[in-house]
Design a protein around this motif. Structure first.
Motif, PDB file in Angstrom:
ATOM      1  N   ALA A  37      67.676  18.475  -1.962  1.00  0.00           N
ATOM      2  CA  ALA A  37      68.228  19.826  -2.117  1.00  0.00           C
ATOM      3  C   ALA A  37      69.187  19.904  -3.296  1.00  0.00           C
ATOM      4  O   ALA A  37      69.241  20.913  -3.999  1.00  0.00           O
ATOM      5  N   GLU A  38      69.952  18.850  -3.537  1.00  0.00           N
ATOM      6  CA  GLU A  38      70.913  18.859  -4.627  1.00  0.00           C
ATOM      7  C   GLU A  38      70.233  18.790  -5.994  1.00  0.00           C
ATOM      8  O   GLU A  38      70.800  19.208  -7.000  1.00  0.00           O
ATOM      9  N   ILE A  39      69.016  18.273  -6.017  1.00  0.00           N
ATOM     10  CA  ILE A  39      68.285  18.158  -7.279  1.00  0.00           C
ATOM     11  C   ILE A  39      67.285  19.294  -7.449  1.00  0.00           C
ATOM     12  O   ILE A  39      67.208  19.917  -8.502  1.00  0.00           O
ATOM     13  N   ALA A  40      66.522  19.573  -6.379  1.00  0.00           N
ATOM     14  CA  ALA A  40      65.442  20.548  -6.497  1.00  0.00           C
ATOM     15  C   ALA A  40      65.641  21.789  -5.638  1.00  0.00           C
ATOM     16  O   ALA A  40      64.808  22.689  -5.645  1.00  0.00           O
ATOM     17  N   GLY A  41      66.740  21.823  -4.856  1.00  0.00           N
ATOM     18  CA  GLY A  41      67.037  23.031  -4.101  1.00  0.00           C
ATOM     19  C   GLY A  41      66.445  23.117  -2.716  1.00  0.00           C
ATOM     20  O   GLY A  41      66.533  24.152  -2.059  1.00  0.00           O
ATOM     21  N   GLU A  42      65.863  22.030  -2.221  1.00  0.00           N
ATOM     22  CA  GLU A  42      65.273  22.109  -0.878  1.00  0.00           C
ATOM     23  C   GLU A  42      65.283  20.751  -0.193  1.00  0.00           C
ATOM     24  O   GLU A  42      65.082  19.722  -0.815  1.00  0.00           O
ATOM     25  N   GLY A  43      65.549  20.784   1.125  1.00  0.00           N
ATOM     26  CA  GLY A  43      65.398  19.598   1.950  1.00  0.00           C
ATOM     27  C   GLY A  43      66.628  18.717   2.044  1.00  0.00           C
ATOM     28  O   GLY A  43      67.431  18.645   1.131  1.00  0.00           O
ATOM     29  N   ARG A  44      66.742  18.025   3.211  1.00  0.00           N
ATOM     30  CA  ARG A  44      67.838  17.086   3.437  1.00  0.00           C
ATOM     31  C   ARG A  44      67.391  15.635   3.309  1.00  0.00           C
ATOM     32  O   ARG A  44      68.124  14.730   3.632  1.00  0.00           O
ATOM     33  N   LEU A  45      66.171  15.437   2.848  1.00  0.00           N
ATOM     34  CA  LEU A  45      65.738  14.072   2.576  1.00  0.00           C
ATOM     35  C   LEU A  45      66.497  13.549   1.355  1.00  0.00           C
ATOM     36  O   LEU A  45      66.761  14.302   0.412  1.00  0.00           O
ATOM     37  N   PRO A  46      66.835  12.268   1.355  1.00  0.00           N
ATOM     38  CA  PRO A  46      67.440  11.719   0.138  1.00  0.00           C
ATOM     39  C   PRO A  46      66.510  11.887  -1.056  1.00  0.00           C
ATOM     40  O   PRO A  46      65.284  11.803  -0.931  1.00  0.00           O
ATOM     41  N   ALA A  47      67.080  12.151  -2.208  1.00  0.00           N
ATOM     42  CA  ALA A  47      66.295  12.206  -3.444  1.00  0.00           C
ATOM     43  C   ALA A  47      65.773  10.805  -3.745  1.00  0.00           C
ATOM     44  O   ALA A  47      66.532   9.836  -3.726  1.00  0.00           O
ATOM     45  N   VAL A  48      64.475  10.694  -3.994  1.00  0.00           N
ATOM     46  CA  VAL A  48      63.864   9.408  -4.348  1.00  0.00           C
ATOM     47  C   VAL A  48      63.032   9.593  -5.611  1.00  0.00           C
ATOM     48  O   VAL A  48      62.984  10.684  -6.182  1.00  0.00           O
ATOM     49  N   ASN A  49      62.385   8.517  -6.030  1.00  0.00           N
ATOM     50  CA  ASN A  49      61.676   8.535  -7.310  1.00  0.00           C
ATOM     51  C   ASN A  49      62.622   8.954  -8.436  1.00  0.00           C
ATOM     52  O   ASN A  49      62.238   9.665  -9.363  1.00  0.00           O
ATOM     53  N   VAL A  50      63.860   8.506  -8.328  1.00  0.00           N
ATOM     54  CA  VAL A  50      64.916   8.805  -9.293  1.00  0.00           C
ATOM     55  C   VAL A  50      65.267   7.518 -10.026  1.00  0.00           C
ATOM     56  O   VAL A  50      65.661   6.536  -9.403  1.00  0.00           O
ATOM     57  N   SER A  51      65.111   7.516 -11.329  1.00  0.00           N
ATOM     58  CA  SER A  51      65.471   6.329 -12.099  1.00  0.00           C
ATOM     59  C   SER A  51      66.988   6.244 -12.269  1.00  0.00           C
ATOM     60  O   SER A  51      67.718   7.212 -12.017  1.00  0.00           O
ATOM     61  N   HIS A 127      63.644   9.310   5.951  1.00  0.00           N
ATOM     62  CA  HIS A 127      64.258  10.192   6.949  1.00  0.00           C
ATOM     63  C   HIS A 127      65.388  11.010   6.322  1.00  0.00           C
ATOM     64  O   HIS A 127      65.938  10.642   5.292  1.00  0.00           O
ATOM     65  N   GLU A 128      65.731  12.110   6.979  1.00  0.00           N
ATOM     66  CA  GLU A 128      66.814  12.959   6.486  1.00  0.00           C
ATOM     67  C   GLU A 128      68.119  12.171   6.383  1.00  0.00           C
ATOM     68  O   GLU A 128      68.390  11.287   7.209  1.00  0.00           O
ATOM     69  N   ALA A 129      68.902  12.495   5.392  1.00  0.00           N
ATOM     70  CA  ALA A 129      70.198  11.840   5.209  1.00  0.00           C
ATOM     71  C   ALA A 129      71.105  12.125   6.394  1.00  0.00           C
ATOM     72  O   ALA A 129      71.128  13.236   6.932  1.00  0.00           O
ATOM     73  N   GLY A 130      71.838  11.097   6.815  1.00  0.00           N
ATOM     74  CA  GLY A 130      72.823  11.283   7.871  1.00  0.00           C
ATOM     75  C   GLY A 130      72.303  11.172   9.282  1.00  0.00           C
ATOM     76  O   GLY A 130      73.022  11.494  10.230  1.00  0.00           O
ATOM     77  N   GLY A 131      71.082  10.698   9.463  1.00  0.00           N
ATOM     78  CA  GLY A 131      70.515  10.620  10.806  1.00  0.00           C
ATOM     79  C   GLY A 131      70.933   9.417  11.618  1.00  0.00           C
ATOM     80  O   GLY A 131      70.643   9.349  12.811  1.00  0.00           O
TER      81      GLY A 131
END
Length: 204
Positions: A37-51, A127-131
């Motif tokens: 969500a912080e990168i693309a505006g949606e979801g509480r999954l951690p951002a991945v595929n991030v270099s 999984h969603e962050a904070g679970g």
């Protein structure tokens, strides 16, 4: 973000069987990994595929957006950290381990199934962050779910520009989800179990 107190941490590397002590100044660390969500505006999954480079650029962009001084000076393939800047940055690996341990001395800050998503309990998916239960300082997902990029070079004499990863991920066996485990990768790597969390120099 969570205020992390000053402390001292002993880092270790299994490959070289080397240990070294590092003094850690007070700083702030995000309670959760950066989410999609912080990168693309949606979801509480951690951002991945991030270099690592993606993470550095995100830190600077968010700093500028919030009127803070960017922590990184990027010049082509070179990046310098302005330690006096108040903007967002990646934690050093000493900061990361100190924050992960949260005053504990064992390999983990709690029972693994309660604090981390890893291969045995994740269903082999993110999984969603904070679970899972946070550590004693209120930090979630320090172990499991996604690996965190750190600022540091892993071993420049042997691995060149490879950077440090910490924490273990959703596909890792239990032995990788320990406070002391170090992993390395090229700063251009994009993979589905690697993300990052934000730090700021402090006290802020």
């Amino acid at each position: 973000m969570i205020d992390i107190p000053a402390g001292r941490v002993t880092l270790s590397d299994r490959r070289t069987e080397r240990t070294w002590d590092v003094e850690v100044a007070p700083f702030r660390l995000a309670a959760f990994p950066v989410t999609a969500a912080e990168i693309a505006g949606e979801g509480r999954l951690p951002a991945v595929n991030v270099s690592w480079w993606d993470a550095v650029r995100f830190c600077n962009a968010r700093s500028e957006r919030e009127g803070l001084t960017p922590a990184y000076d990027v010049h082509g393939e070179d990046v310098e950290w302005d330690a006096g800047a108040d903007g967002y940055r990646l934690p050093t690996e000493a900061e990361w381990e100190h924050a992960c341990r949260a005053g504990t001395s064992g390999p983990r800050y709690g029972p693994l199934d309660e604090i981390a998503w890893y291969r045995a309990n994740s269903g082999e998916r993110l999984h969603e962050a904070g679970g899972r239960r946070p550590n004693g300082w209120g930090l979630h997902d320090m172990l499991g779910n996604v690996w965190d990029w750190c600022w540091d070079l892993y071993d420049p004499e042997v691995y060149g520009t490879y950077r440090v990863l910490r924490g273990g991920g959703w596909f890792d066996e239990h032995w990788s989800c320990r406070a002391s485990v170090r992993r390395r990768s090229h700063p251009t790597l994009h993979v589905d179990d690697v993300g990052f969390r934000l730090a700021r120099s402090g006290p802020v």
